[in-house]
Motif scaffolding. Sequence first.
Motif, PDB file in Angstrom:
ATOM      1  N   ASP A 443      15.849 -29.291  48.112  1.00  0.00           N
ATOM      2  CA  ASP A 443      15.485 -29.921  46.844  1.00  0.00           C
ATOM      3  C   ASP A 443      16.643 -29.724  45.864  1.00  0.00           C
ATOM      4  OD1 ASP A 443      14.030 -31.273  44.966  1.00  0.00           O
ATOM      5  OD2 ASP A 443      12.760 -29.566  44.412  1.00  0.00           O
ATOM      6  N   ARG A 504      24.007 -34.528  49.221  1.00  0.00           N
ATOM      7  CA  ARG A 504      23.004 -35.338  48.512  1.00  0.00           C
ATOM      8  C   ARG A 504      23.690 -36.014  47.319  1.00  0.00           C
ATOM      9  NH1 ARG A 504      20.716 -33.957  52.411  1.00  0.00           N
ATOM     10  NH2 ARG A 504      18.573 -33.170  52.672  1.00  0.00           N
ATOM     11  N   THR A 587      18.772 -48.715  45.012  1.00  0.00           N
ATOM     12  CA  THR A 587      18.137 -47.441  45.353  1.00  0.00           C
ATOM     13  C   THR A 587      17.569 -46.812  44.104  1.00  0.00           C
ATOM     14  OG1 THR A 587      18.515 -45.286  46.387  1.00  0.00           O
ATOM     15  CG2 THR A 587      20.292 -46.166  45.037  1.00  0.00           C
ATOM     16  N   SER A 590      17.527 -40.233  43.205  1.00  0.00           N
ATOM     17  CA  SER A 590      16.810 -39.072  43.759  1.00  0.00           C
ATOM     18  C   SER A 590      16.731 -37.964  42.719  1.00  0.00           C
ATOM     19  CB  SER A 590      17.523 -38.562  45.010  1.00  0.00           C
ATOM     20  OG  SER A 590      17.603 -39.566  45.991  1.00  0.00           O
ATOM     21  N   TYR A 591      15.680 -37.185  42.835  1.00  0.00           N
ATOM     22  CA  TYR A 591      15.481 -35.981  42.018  1.00  0.00           C
ATOM     23  C   TYR A 591      15.404 -36.280  40.524  1.00  0.00           C
ATOM     24  CZ  TYR A 591      17.382 -34.450  46.464  1.00  0.00           C
ATOM     25  OH  TYR A 591      17.614 -34.311  47.800  1.00  0.00           O
TER      26      TYR A 591
END
Length: 600
Positions: A443, A504, A587, A590-591
């Motif tokens: 994460d 990431r 997209t 993320s996060y």
Amino acid sequence: MTKYGTSILLICFFGIFTCFSQVSADCANAVPICRNTPVNGGTNGYGIDDFNGASVSGCIKQGSGTIETNSAWYRFKIGETGQLGFNIGYDSSEDWDFALYKTSNCATLGEPVRCNYFDNSDNSSYIGIGEDPTGIDNIQYDDWLNVEPGEEYFLMINNYSNNNSGFSIQFSGNIFVEFPNSALDCDIIDNLLGPPVVSCDNQTVVLDATTLDALDYEWYLDAGAGYQRIPGESDPELSIAVSGMYRVMVVRPLGNNLISEVQVAYAPSPETFSLEDETACLDGTAIALNEKDAEALGGQSSMEFRVSYHESFEDAIDGANALSKEFIPTQVLQTIYVRTTSIENSMCFDASETFDMNGIELPVLDIENEVFVCGEESVVTIGQHSPNANFTYEWSSGQTSSLITVSEPGVYVLSVTNRTGVIQCVTVRSVTVVFSNPPVISDISIAYNDDASNVVTVFLEENGNFEFQVDNDTPQNSGVFNNLFPGEHTITVRDLHGCGSDTRDIVVVGFPKFFTPNGDNVNDTWNVDGLSVLDNPVITIYDRYGKLLHQLFENSDGWDGSLNGVLLPESDYWFKLSYTNSLGESTNASYLNNHFTLKR
């Protein structure tokens, strides 16, 4: 004896020869010293005050009466250039001092060039100039004296003890190594038979009284009971082999006979006995050579003879460059040359014996100190891949092979032994085994503060020896990054032992934590900063139930807190970001699923 190789010139007449000692309590009658040094059998009184009532001369201070207290005076003249020292030996329970004056006239002594005035509380057996011959660090020694031909010196020796067992004088320094027969000028002694003689007891001394107009020669010997005529000796030369005081009377035609006396002493000649060879590991450990002295002496007294060790026969003959008694062998085979020397006379020595120092090499290991196992591999082989058949191998785990296979992390210690007889030379090496797995990012947290700063925290499935990097910045050992610029970033985590990495992509933006759409022109709208660095960015705003309320684009003016013209209530609202990434794909960031507060 010293690092220069000491030449000891000594006549030690304690015992029956004490009466032969030459002593003068006055500077004017100082006993001359030539190649061989007379030894005092004990001082008695101080004669005339040579310091004219002065209370101090150099370090020597007035005791009761004058500076001189039970004094003895000697003089010598330098014959060569070099470094000179001397040792005054005495009973360690007594207190002796000295002062050395560079002058040719007792009337102009001046200040001493070397001086000693200590109470001998450490029970030393020597005082002097240069180095204590016993090898100890003796505070009662002054620095070496550098001398030149023609220089003259007067030496005063004082006794401050209630006891008076006498003393010996031993000259030392490299001048006596290079010029053993001319270091001191013998012209200082005006005597038909020459200066006192010290010889080795395996040699013959020839006294020469040759006189041109002699009619006859009468030779006498005093071996402790007065002079006695030597029967049958009437030649100008006399060969002798025993210690004593010798006198010759040269009978001349006019009755003006000559009488001359000379002191002759024989120092014992040592024998060096055979020594056993030594074997030692070449690991830097010192060998105590003084433990071999007893072998070399073979029962001879260490008070009479001293043993030294040398790397060459020439050095042993010269008494030069003696090896340290704490000798560290560095060669597989080295011959050590042994010299046994008379303490009374260094010219009496034996350098006929040697012994071999056999050095055993330590095993040399070519193994890694750290081994890293990556991923799915469950075992690894460690150790010495090219073993020596003459060595033995033993691991801390109990195995006795040069290579072992392990399946657990830890420290494994290998001891390799090279044995020769009872000597074991061991090399020890430890190997640290680490099992590593590639890092896995579980994460990433992006926290925003009220001041628009941000903190990015990377979380991993397992801990390990990793480094963390954002974009192409310098890697760090922490997974926390502060105040990243708005925009798209790449987070990379690598195993430091080469066991893979994980990556990431994240997007960092800036937004207010709350806004107040109340018409006061302060925080009336809510917007997101940093969208301009993204392609086709879209901010979608939701309520807590997931209902789509509004969308913001790169150039939007912001959200005013309404839906279809209806003001929404105070509450927390959520948003997400979509954009076109570097691959041209649409997209979601993320996060990034954060919230803000609407206040009225």
